[in-house]
Design a protein around this motif. Structure first.
Motif, short mmCIF file in Angstrom:
data_model
loop_
_atom_site.label_atom_id
_atom_site.label_comp_id
_atom_site.label_asym_id
_atom_site.label_seq_id
_atom_site.Cartn_x
_atom_site.Cartn_y
_atom_site.Cartn_z
N UNK A 81 0.78 -1.23 0.00
CA UNK A 81 0.00 0.00 0.00
C UNK A 81 0.82 1.29 0.00
N UNK A 82 1.79 1.36 0.87
CA UNK A 82 2.36 2.67 1.18
C UNK A 82 3.33 3.24 0.15
N UNK A 83 4.23 2.47 -0.43
CA UNK A 83 5.16 3.10 -1.38
C UNK A 83 4.46 3.83 -2.53
N UNK A 84 3.43 3.21 -3.11
CA UNK A 84 2.71 3.86 -4.21
C UNK A 84 2.02 5.13 -3.73
N UNK A 85 1.43 5.08 -2.52
CA UNK A 85 0.74 6.26 -1.99
C UNK A 85 1.72 7.39 -1.72
N UNK A 86 2.89 7.06 -1.17
CA UNK A 86 3.88 8.10 -0.87
C UNK A 86 4.48 8.67 -2.16
N UNK A 87 4.68 7.81 -3.16
CA UNK A 87 5.21 8.30 -4.43
C UNK A 87 4.21 9.23 -5.10
N UNK A 88 2.91 8.89 -5.05
CA UNK A 88 1.88 9.74 -5.64
C UNK A 88 1.81 11.08 -4.90
N UNK A 89 1.94 11.03 -3.58
CA UNK A 89 1.94 12.26 -2.79
C UNK A 89 3.11 13.15 -3.18
N UNK A 90 4.29 12.56 -3.36
CA UNK A 90 5.47 13.34 -3.73
C UNK A 90 5.29 13.98 -5.11
N UNK A 91 4.60 13.28 -6.02
CA UNK A 91 4.35 13.86 -7.34
C UNK A 91 3.35 15.00 -7.26
N UNK A 92 2.32 14.84 -6.42
CA UNK A 92 1.29 15.87 -6.29
C UNK A 92 1.82 17.12 -5.58
N UNK A 93 2.77 16.92 -4.67
CA UNK A 93 3.31 18.04 -3.90
C UNK A 93 4.83 18.07 -4.08
N UNK A 94 5.28 18.52 -5.24
CA UNK A 94 6.71 18.44 -5.56
C UNK A 94 7.62 19.26 -4.67
N UNK A 95 7.08 20.20 -3.91
CA UNK A 95 7.93 21.01 -3.02
C UNK A 95 8.14 20.35 -1.67
N UNK A 246 -0.60 17.44 7.41
CA UNK A 246 -2.05 17.29 7.33
C UNK A 246 -2.46 16.67 5.99
N UNK A 247 -1.81 17.10 4.91
CA UNK A 247 -2.16 16.59 3.58
C UNK A 247 -1.81 15.12 3.46
N UNK A 248 -0.66 14.71 3.98
CA UNK A 248 -0.29 13.30 3.89
C UNK A 248 -1.18 12.45 4.79
N UNK A 249 -1.52 12.96 5.95
CA UNK A 249 -2.43 12.22 6.84
C UNK A 249 -3.77 11.97 6.15
N UNK A 250 -4.29 12.98 5.47
CA UNK A 250 -5.54 12.83 4.74
C UNK A 250 -5.40 11.79 3.63
N UNK A 251 -4.25 11.82 2.92
CA UNK A 251 -4.02 10.85 1.85
C UNK A 251 -3.98 9.42 2.41
N UNK A 252 -3.34 9.22 3.55
CA UNK A 252 -3.24 7.89 4.13
C UNK A 252 -4.60 7.37 4.58
N UNK A 253 -5.43 8.24 5.13
CA UNK A 253 -6.78 7.80 5.52
C UNK A 253 -7.57 7.35 4.29
N UNK A 254 -7.34 8.00 3.16
CA UNK A 254 -8.02 7.59 1.92
C UNK A 254 -7.48 6.25 1.44
N UNK A 255 -6.17 6.07 1.47
CA UNK A 255 -5.54 4.83 1.00
C UNK A 255 -6.03 3.62 1.80
N UNK A 256 -6.17 3.81 3.11
CA UNK A 256 -6.54 2.70 3.97
C UNK A 256 -8.05 2.53 4.14
N UNK A 257 -8.84 3.36 3.46
CA UNK A 257 -10.30 3.28 3.60
C UNK A 257 -10.86 1.87 3.40
#
Length: 267
Positions: A81-95, A246-257
């Motif tokens: 689950x997590x590597x893909x979610x973290x990689x997508x987050x990094x792409x969405x928030x490049x800074x 906060x943004x990553x926490x929200x993403x993780x709650x979605x991934x684990x839904x």
């Protein structure tokens, strides 16, 4: 539709738009206002422009979320689950600058205490704040469908090195059901557990959502108990807060839904 403009303001904007495109866009008749052919042609293009503006605004808002961001994850999820979610987050928030630490719950909690992590995903069988719960992922005994080594007696098992959890939960579950076993494989990583079970060396305790292909969970019909009813928790560092966290926490709650629909501790 409510647009937040007066009638006169809307009329003025439409007139300016008509002057810009060089065509009349609205036709007024006894039954109200309708689109002219030019107006009908403009509608899909106008919607495309609005969509592009919305996407641009969203992209600009994302760019404002900056890191660094440090997260701990369980070894069990390092391949799923997590590597893909973290990689997508990094792409969405490049800074943002995402750094990942992979380790056991005790290691991650200690890192949070030392202020080495901003958040950590851990397993815990005990009661927790509902806001921390990402999902429910019970640990089960897993066997290879190609080898069926669970039929041996004593059954060969894989265990973690010096693990209190293995002793108190995994092995005790076998002892409580009078299942004879021998420790055939020891390691300190989930990938080692997967190797043991897929090659038929042993059965292994794995989170249900991480069972590899050509393997299956052992259940009541096989004479094996569920090991625990683990909650997957998101622990946050109380000394750290940011829009990125906060943004990553929200993403993780979605991934684990998908793992949040049933709480096995209440069954």
């Amino acid at each position: 539709m409510v647009v937040g403009r007066t009638q006169s303001a809307i009329s003025m904007q439409i007139k300016r738009l008509e002057q810009t495109v060089g065509h009349s866009l609205l036709r007024r008749g006894p039954r109200g206002v309708s689109l002219t052919p030019a107006g009908q042609r403009l509608v899909p293009q106008a919607r495309a422009v609005i969509t592009l503006l919305d996407e641009t605004a969203a992209s600009m808002r994302k760019a404002e979320i900056k890191g660094p961001l440090r997260i701990g994850i369980p070894d069990e999820y390092s391949r799923t689950l997590l590597p893909a979610a973290l990689a997508a987050f990094a792409r969405d928030y490049p800074t943002t600058e995402v750094s990942v630490f992979c380790g056991f719950a005790a290691q991650q909690l200690a890192a949070l205490e030392r202020d080495d992590l901003d958040m950590a995903v851990i397993f815990d069988v005990h009661a927790a704040d509902p806001q921390e719960v990402l999902g429910y992922d019970p640990t089960v005994w897993v066997t290879s469908t190609l080898h069926d080594c669970h039929r041996q007696s004593p059954v060969p098992v894989a265990v973690y090195w010096n693990s209190g959890w293995c002793r108190d939960y995994a092995l005790r579950s076998l002892e409580q059901h009078a299942i004879a076993y021998r420790q055939a494989f020891s390691c300190d990583t989930a990938s080692g557990m997967v190797a043991a079970v897929t090659t038929g060396l042993a059965i292994a305790p794995l989170a249900r959502s991480t069972i590899p292909s050509a393997c299956r969970a052992l259940g009541v019909m096989d004479g094996f108990p569920q090991i625990d009813a683990s909650r997957v928790l998101l622990k946050r560092n109380p000394a750290r807060s940011s829009a990125a966290i906060d943004a990553l926490a929200a993403r993780l709650h979605t991934v684990f839904a998908p793992l949040r629909s049933v709480d096995p501790t209440r069954t």
